[in-house]
Enzyme design. Structure first.
Site, PDB file in Angstrom:
ATOM      1  N   ASN A 157      23.678  63.107  22.325  1.00 57.26           N
ATOM      2  CA  ASN A 157      24.875  63.098  21.463  1.00 57.26           C
ATOM      3  C   ASN A 157      24.559  62.872  19.980  1.00 57.26           C
ATOM      4  OD1 ASN A 157      24.220  60.427  22.134  1.00 57.26           O
ATOM      5  ND2 ASN A 157      26.305  59.749  21.800  1.00 57.26           N
ATOM      6  N   GLU A 255      20.866  50.873  26.569  1.00 59.72           N
ATOM      7  CA  GLU A 255      22.102  51.087  25.789  1.00 59.72           C
ATOM      8  C   GLU A 255      22.887  52.182  26.498  1.00 59.72           C
ATOM      9  OE1 GLU A 255      23.121  49.409  23.237  1.00 59.72           O
ATOM     10  OE2 GLU A 255      21.293  48.279  22.795  1.00 59.72           O
ATOM     11  N   CYS A 289      29.073  57.060  22.114  1.00 59.54           N
ATOM     12  CA  CYS A 289      29.289  55.982  23.089  1.00 59.54           C
ATOM     13  C   CYS A 289      30.348  54.998  22.607  1.00 59.54           C
ATOM     14  CB  CYS A 289      27.982  55.265  23.353  1.00 59.54           C
ATOM     15  SG  CYS A 289      27.200  54.678  21.846  1.00 59.54           S
ATOM     16  N   GLU A 470      20.035  45.796  20.162  1.00 58.47           N
ATOM     17  CA  GLU A 470      19.154  46.362  19.147  1.00 58.47           C
ATOM     18  C   GLU A 470      19.671  45.940  17.776  1.00 58.47           C
ATOM     19  OE1 GLU A 470      17.696  50.429  21.410  1.00 58.47           O
ATOM     20  OE2 GLU A 470      19.564  50.550  20.298  1.00 58.47           O
TER      21      GLU A 470
HETATM   22  P1  NAD Z   1      21.577  60.711  30.449  1.00 56.59           P
HETATM   23  O1  NAD Z   1      21.471  59.361  31.051  1.00 56.59           O
HETATM   24  O2  NAD Z   1      21.880  61.857  31.319  1.00 56.59           O
HETATM   25  O3  NAD Z   1      20.227  61.085  29.700  1.00 56.59           O
HETATM   26  C1  NAD Z   1      19.673  60.283  28.701  1.00 56.59           C
HETATM   27  C2  NAD Z   1      18.175  60.528  28.629  1.00 56.59           C
HETATM   28  O4  NAD Z   1      17.579  60.080  29.838  1.00 56.59           O
HETATM   29  C3  NAD Z   1      17.790  61.995  28.494  1.00 56.59           C
HETATM   30  O5  NAD Z   1      16.661  62.090  27.664  1.00 56.59           O
HETATM   31  C4  NAD Z   1      17.446  62.378  29.921  1.00 56.59           C
HETATM   32  O6  NAD Z   1      16.556  63.448  30.010  1.00 56.59           O
HETATM   33  C5  NAD Z   1      16.793  61.095  30.408  1.00 56.59           C
HETATM   34  N1  NAD Z   1      16.791  60.926  31.866  1.00 56.59           N
HETATM   35  C6  NAD Z   1      17.674  61.424  32.783  1.00 56.59           C
HETATM   36  N2  NAD Z   1      17.303  61.058  34.015  1.00 56.59           N
HETATM   37  C7  NAD Z   1      16.187  60.303  33.897  1.00 56.59           C
HETATM   38  C8  NAD Z   1      15.348  59.624  34.831  1.00 56.59           C
HETATM   39  N3  NAD Z   1      15.582  59.668  36.132  1.00 56.59           N
HETATM   40  N4  NAD Z   1      14.291  58.938  34.351  1.00 56.59           N
HETATM   41  C9  NAD Z   1      14.048  58.888  33.026  1.00 56.59           C
HETATM   42  N5  NAD Z   1      14.800  59.503  32.102  1.00 56.59           N
HETATM   43  C10 NAD Z   1      15.859  60.206  32.531  1.00 56.59           C
HETATM   44  O7  NAD Z   1      22.624  60.577  29.278  1.00 56.59           O
HETATM   45  P2  NAD Z   1      23.154  61.739  28.335  1.00 56.59           P
HETATM   46  O8  NAD Z   1      24.143  62.540  29.113  1.00 56.59           O
HETATM   47  O9  NAD Z   1      22.026  62.420  27.652  1.00 56.59           O
HETATM   48  O10 NAD Z   1      23.915  60.890  27.209  1.00 56.59           O
HETATM   49  C11 NAD Z   1      25.238  60.498  27.293  1.00 56.59           C
HETATM   50  C12 NAD Z   1      25.317  59.043  27.714  1.00 56.59           C
HETATM   51  O11 NAD Z   1      24.640  58.221  26.791  1.00 56.59           O
HETATM   52  C13 NAD Z   1      26.746  58.538  27.705  1.00 56.59           C
HETATM   53  O12 NAD Z   1      26.956  57.750  28.847  1.00 56.59           O
HETATM   54  C14 NAD Z   1      26.807  57.690  26.451  1.00 56.59           C
HETATM   55  O13 NAD Z   1      27.781  56.692  26.442  1.00 56.59           O
HETATM   56  C15 NAD Z   1      25.448  57.114  26.420  1.00 56.59           C
HETATM   57  N6  NAD Z   1      25.135  56.631  25.080  1.00 56.59           N
HETATM   58  C16 NAD Z   1      25.028  55.270  24.853  1.00 56.59           C
HETATM   59  C17 NAD Z   1      24.748  54.793  23.580  1.00 56.59           C
HETATM   60  C18 NAD Z   1      24.621  53.324  23.281  1.00 56.59           C
HETATM   61  O14 NAD Z   1      24.044  52.993  22.262  1.00 56.59           O
HETATM   62  N7  NAD Z   1      25.121  52.435  24.109  1.00 56.59           N
HETATM   63  C19 NAD Z   1      24.567  55.700  22.540  1.00 56.59           C
HETATM   64  C20 NAD Z   1      24.695  57.058  22.799  1.00 56.59           C
HETATM   65  C21 NAD Z   1      24.964  57.510  24.073  1.00 56.59           C
END
Ligand code: NAD
Length: 489
Positions: A157, A255, A289, A470
């Site tokens: 995102n 996060e 998020c 963080e």
């Molecule tokens: P996601 O969990 O699908 O993927 C995030 C990252 O993790 C990607 O690089 C993905 O390739 C990797 N990943 C996926 N499966 C994995 C595994 N089994 N092992 C290791 N890595 C793996 O999330 P997304 O769809 O890319 O992002 C959206 C989510 O992120 C939303 O839930 C959003 O709220 C959250 N988010 C949180 C924050 C925060 O600071 N709290 C900030 C931005 C986004």
């Protein structure tokens, strides 16, 4: 694609030990605003992660023994270089992610630059602790050392923004890193790699391995020589990472998602509250998020709020992200658009009212964007608290508005979800603002504003929204090991 077609594609390579290296297989990456494949991303796995971890391990002794000032100067140089190329980075981020060029220019890339400058500065100002025990003839002090090879995993995102929010503190503290950006948004990380050598980052200090979570991400999480993982992404993935890393007792920073409430009392200044809440609901297509997705409005102002809020939401224009007058760009993928649309359908099936946006208003797109993943800002009213639209993270341009009567009631309802990332409170009563902020289960509470951040202070979520924080001090603590040393004289 045909050969002629594939030649035109942008092909990324992993960055390992200071060199770009091709991969044996690739995955397609789409331009969300056209629906076309425009880029090929390495489909890395164990082998590539192994090479990157080795390079990071080899670089660690020299990098970790540099002074904070030396590292700080390198981070500042890198910040200057990204800033110099700000427009190119912003264009790339907008094309790769679907976000508006305006958002990429004013938020994503400036913040990536600032992340490096911020940690270049803050790393110089930490002090350790010291206590005396005169009767024992002892002084105790603490000393902090970098941990080793840090594994950094980021979502799609806010691609460069969130990746640099991890790389900057990790390397400022003296660690070396293996980063894995989201497979859907890898381009700006690859562009940054091209600047590292000139900025003075030694080979192996920052390695970037591209690919999917299941292959490249898990290989990193499972690697025995990576003692810490900093992850931003979904709660589901965090659970998987926690399980997979348990065998090595890794240090984790997680996060995760949110289902963030805005609580609007009848004494709120609506002229400020309404445009800010439209922004907090729909900025970056609702793919932040911290975006608001549950709006609780006190009954006395509910009708007026709803009318004015919908009017304001309708002013937000959806369309070609490279048009600087557009407010809402494309969603990240076809699948994600479908998922977000389904939430709106479910709400309707449950008897909620869709006041504007999806299924209600026409969406006119330029000819080149007909196959893009677009959706209008959508406002839903009269949704039940137990509905999936009020409980689950939608992560799109959809927000729900409901009425409440009392302070006690709204606190309970706002806390009635599994998440606890960010909340917003609108009221001109200072006492009430403090009371409510204190009782909300939320890592961040903004009152009478949204998304105003001081990077010095802790950022992160409660409950299913994460583990750890963080920020200047928090990231420093996460990316270092502390020792307590006792001297007897
Ligand atoms: P996601 O969990 O699908 O993927 C995030 C990252 O993790 C990607 O690089 C993905 O390739 C990797 N990943 C996926 N499966 C994995 C595994 N089994 N092992 C290791 N890595 C793996 O999330 P997304 O769809 O890319 O992002 C959206 C989510 O992120 C939303 O839930 C959003 O709220 C959250 N988010 C949180 C924050 C925060 O600071 N709290 C900030 C931005 C986004």
């Amino acid at each position: 694609p045909t050969m002629a077609h594939s030649k035109a594609l942008l092909v990324l390579e992993n960055f390992i030990g200071g060199k770009f290296v091709p991969c044996s297989s690739y995955i397609d990456s789409y331009n969300p605003s056209t629906g076309d494949v425009y880029c090929r991303v390495p489909d890395s796995g164990k082998e590539e992660v192994e090479a990157a971890v080795k390079a990071a391990k080899d670089a660690f002794p020299v990098w970790s023994s540099k002074s904070p000032l030396e590292r700080s100067q390198i981070l500042n140089k890198l910040a200057d270089m990204i800033e110099h190329d700000l427009e190119a980075f912003a264009q790339a981020e907008s094309k790769d992610q679907g976000k508006t060029i305006t958002f990429a220019r004013t938020v994503d890339i400036p913040r990536a630059v600032h992340n490096f400058r911020f940690f270049a500065s803050s790393i110089l100002h930490h002090v350790t602790e010291c206590t005396e025990m005169p009767t024992m003839g002892c002084v105790h002090y603490t000393s902090r050392v970098p941990v080793g090879v840090a594994g950094l995993i980021s979502p799609w995102n806010l691609p460069l923004y969130l990746l640099t929010w991890k790389i900057a503190p990790a390397i400022a503290c003296g660690n070396t890193v293996v980063a894995k950006p989201s497979e859907m948004t890898s381009v700006t990380a690859w562009m940054m790699c091209k600047l590292l050598e000139k900025a003075g980052v030694p080979p192996g200090v920052v390695n970037v391995v591209f690919g999917t979570g299941a292959k490249a991400g898990e290989a990193l999480v499972c690697h025995p020589d990576v003692p810490l993982i900093s992850f931003t992404g979904s709660t589901l993935t965090a659970q998987r990472i926690t399980e997979k890393s348990a065998a090595h007792c890794k240090r984790l920073s997680l996060e995760l998602g949110g289902k963030n409430p805005a609580i609007i009392f009848d004494d709120a200044d609506l002229s400020q509250c309404i445009p800010t809440t439209v922004r907090s609901s729909f900025a970056n297509q609702g793919e932040i998020c911290l975006c608001t997705s549950r709006i609780f409005v006190q009954r006395g102002i509910y009708s007026e709020f709803l009318k004015r809020f919908v009017e304001e939401a309708k002013k937000w224009k959806t369309g070609n992200p490279s048009d600087p007058t557009i407010n809402v760009g494309a969603l990240i993928s076809k699948e994600h658009l479908e998922k977000v649309r389904n939430y709106v359908k479910k709400a309707q099936a449950e008897g909620a009212r869709v006041l504007c946006g999806e299924g209600v208003d026409p969406l006119a797109l330029p000819p080149g964007n007909q196959k893009g993943y677009f959706m209008l800002p959508t406002v839903i009213a009269e949704v039940k608290d137990e509905s999936c639209c009020m409980q689950e993270e939608i992560f799109g341009p959809v927000t729900c508005v409901v009425a409440f009567d009392t302070e006690e009631e709204v606190i309970k309802r706002a806390n009635g979800v599994k998440y606890g990332l960010a909340a917003t409170v609108w009221s001109s009563n200072v006492g009430r603002v403090h009371r409510v902020a204190h009782r909300l289960q939320s890592g961040l509470v903004w009152t009478n504003c949204w998304l105003v951040r001081d990077l010095n202070l802790p950022f992160g979520g409660m409950k299913a929204s994460g583990i750890g924080r963080e920020g200047a001090k928090d990231s420093y603590e996460f990316f270092t090991e502390v020792k307590t040393i006792t001297i007897k004289h």
